[in-house]
Design an enzyme around this catalytic site. Structure first.
Site, PDB file in Angstrom:
ATOM      1  N   LYS A   1       0.854  -1.261  -0.055  1.00 26.54           N
ATOM      2  CA  LYS A   1       0.104   0.137   0.038  1.00 26.54           C
ATOM      3  C   LYS A   1       0.946   1.309   0.021  1.00 26.54           C
ATOM      4  CE  LYS A   1      -0.072   0.329   5.023  1.00 26.54           C
ATOM      5  NZ  LYS A   1      -1.179   0.527   6.297  1.00 26.54           N
TER       6      LYS A   1
ATOM      7  N   ARG B   1     -10.343   0.962  15.733  1.00 27.36           N
ATOM      8  CA  ARG B   1     -10.379   1.822  14.432  1.00 27.36           C
ATOM      9  C   ARG B   1     -11.143   1.316  13.379  1.00 27.36           C
ATOM     10  NH1 ARG B   1      -4.413   2.064  11.411  1.00 27.36           N
ATOM     11  NH2 ARG B   1      -5.239  -0.077  10.783  1.00 27.36           N
TER      12      ARG B   1
ATOM     13  N   TYR C   1      15.707  30.608   5.595  1.00 32.94           N
ATOM     14  CA  TYR C   1      14.623  31.437   6.226  1.00 32.94           C
ATOM     15  C   TYR C   1      14.384  31.731   7.755  1.00 32.94           C
ATOM     16  CZ  TYR C   1      12.344  31.172   1.559  1.00 32.94           C
ATOM     17  OH  TYR C   1      12.145  31.078   0.160  1.00 32.94           O
TER      18      TYR C   1
ATOM     19  N   MET D   1      11.239  24.589   0.450  1.00 34.70           N
ATOM     20  CA  MET D   1      10.487  23.865  -0.537  1.00 34.70           C
ATOM     21  C   MET D   1      11.284  22.793  -1.413  1.00 34.70           C
ATOM     22  SD  MET D   1       7.309  24.691  -3.147  1.00 34.70           S
ATOM     23  CE  MET D   1       6.280  25.300  -1.785  1.00 34.70           C
TER      24      MET D   1
END
Length: 374
Positions: free
Chosen positions: A35, A133, A264, A312
């Site tokens: 998966k 769940r 940054y 990014m």
């Protein structure tokens, strides 16, 4: 898609991991869980490698993933265990995909789809034994088993399996696992009394396969261990080999003065004259922004720590007085053979799990496959 960054996937490692896990399973069949794009490794290549290593089943979360495997020509048994409303059940039944039934409403949906397909559905009843769940709860086990028995008698479906999922298997001494196994035996008794005879009973994930022989039943479902990563931090599993190596070529390097802010927000400030290397990977590629000033990277033959904010598309590494040139390689994680960090090292640095580290690597990073199985 970049050519300067890559996630190199060792398919022989995946095959070898499955073979090792099959030995540990002591006669139980092995389902290769593929998966989430094979935990970021590439679903179809990972599936083929798992089958080559001895897996007899494949596991996906969703029907769309299972159909993709069928479209790739893979005809092994596949279980898709998470069925939200609106899924293409008829198409799945036509493709011979086993379906996980974890809610009462899904039973009627599958019966209707089987009528439309004019073919028996293959289903695995998922029982909730304590994870709270997905899965049918104990109060509804009898009703679900009776409904499935009626549908099976009518030729609409066959109950291929019964399964559940463990909540705390990565904590080997947690009594919750024993309690869940006891509940699973109770559920199997209910199923048996309803006249159902599933081919496979399964509850063991990677951690339970490795630590709880009493959880193996007929089939085991190793997920993260398929890809060579231990499901239990600190548990060494001899022979397991991490299959993914994430790396990128350096864009450049610059010399800066003491007191220079980096990236940054100036969350890293140099304390000496130093060299800064630029790595062209960022959170757009799945490198967590939380790796800022925390995660290890192998550059110029040594482990370093990311310096400053992960952007990014890029991040910076302080390499001191060492030198690099554009085109030299930075390794974020790999098997650890040459001193590079591992995915578990990243998980430890970021207070998460190795599953998240490998699975989040994005599509912008090409997968490059090595090994005999392609």
């Amino acid at each position: 898609m970049s050519s300067f960054a890559e996630a190199r996937i060792d398919l022989d490692a995946i095959s070898g991991n499955i073979a090792l896990l099959a030995e540990r399973a002591a006669g139980a069949q092995v389902m290769g869980v593929v998966k989430a794009d094979g935990y970021g490794h590439g679903m179809v290549p990972a599936a083929r490698a798992a089958l080559a290593g001895g897996a007899t089943w494949l596991g996906t979360a969703f029907i769309a993933e299972a159909l993709q495997l069928r479209a790739a020509g893979i005809d092994a048994p596949i279980l898709a265990w998470l069925v939200p409303p609106g899924e293409p059940l008829t198409e799945a039944i036509d493709a011979g995909i086993d379906l996980g039934i974890g809610s009462m409403w899904v039973i009627n949906e599958v019966i209707d789809a089987a009528r439309q397909a004019r073919r028996q559905a293959r289903i695995h009843l998922k029982v909730d034994t304590g994870l709270n769940r997905g899965g049918i709860g104990p109060a509804d086990w009898s009703a679900a088993a009776a409904a499935l028995a009626r549908a099976e008698a009518a030729g609409l479906l066959t109950v291929t399996g019964v399964f559940s999922h463990l909540a705390c298997a990565d904590e080997p001494d947690n009594p919750a696992t024993t309690a869940q196994l006891e509940a699973f035996h109770q559920a199997l008794s209910v199923v048996d009394k309803a006249g159902l005879h599933p081919q496979v009973r399964h509850i063991a994930n990677s951690a339970a396969l490795l630590t709880r022989p009493d959880a193996r039943f007929d089939l085991v479902r190793p997920g993260i261990a398929t890809y060579g990563l231990s499901p239990i931090p600190g548990l060494d599993v001899p022979g397991l080999r991490p299959a993914m190596t994430l790396s990128a070529t350096l864009v450049g390097c610059k010399r800066v003065r003491p007191g220079s802010g980096v990236s940054y927000g100036y969350r890293y400030v140099t304390d000496r004259e130093t060299n800064l290397a630029l790595v062209p990977l960022g959170y757009g590629d799945g490198v967590p922004r939380a790796a800022t000033n925390r995660a290890p990277v192998f550059v110029a033959g040594r482990r370093r720590t990311i310096a400053g904010t992960v952007c990014m598309d890029q991040f910076v590494v302080d390499i001191g007085d060492d030198t690099v040139t554009p085109g030299d390689r930075a390794i974020l994680f790999g098997p650890g053979d040459h001193g590079e960090p591992t995915a578990q090292d990243w998980a430890d640095a970021l207070d998460t799990i190795s599953y998240e580290i490998v699975t989040r690597i994005g599509r912008r990073v090409p997968r490059v496959y090595t090994g005999a199985v392609r």
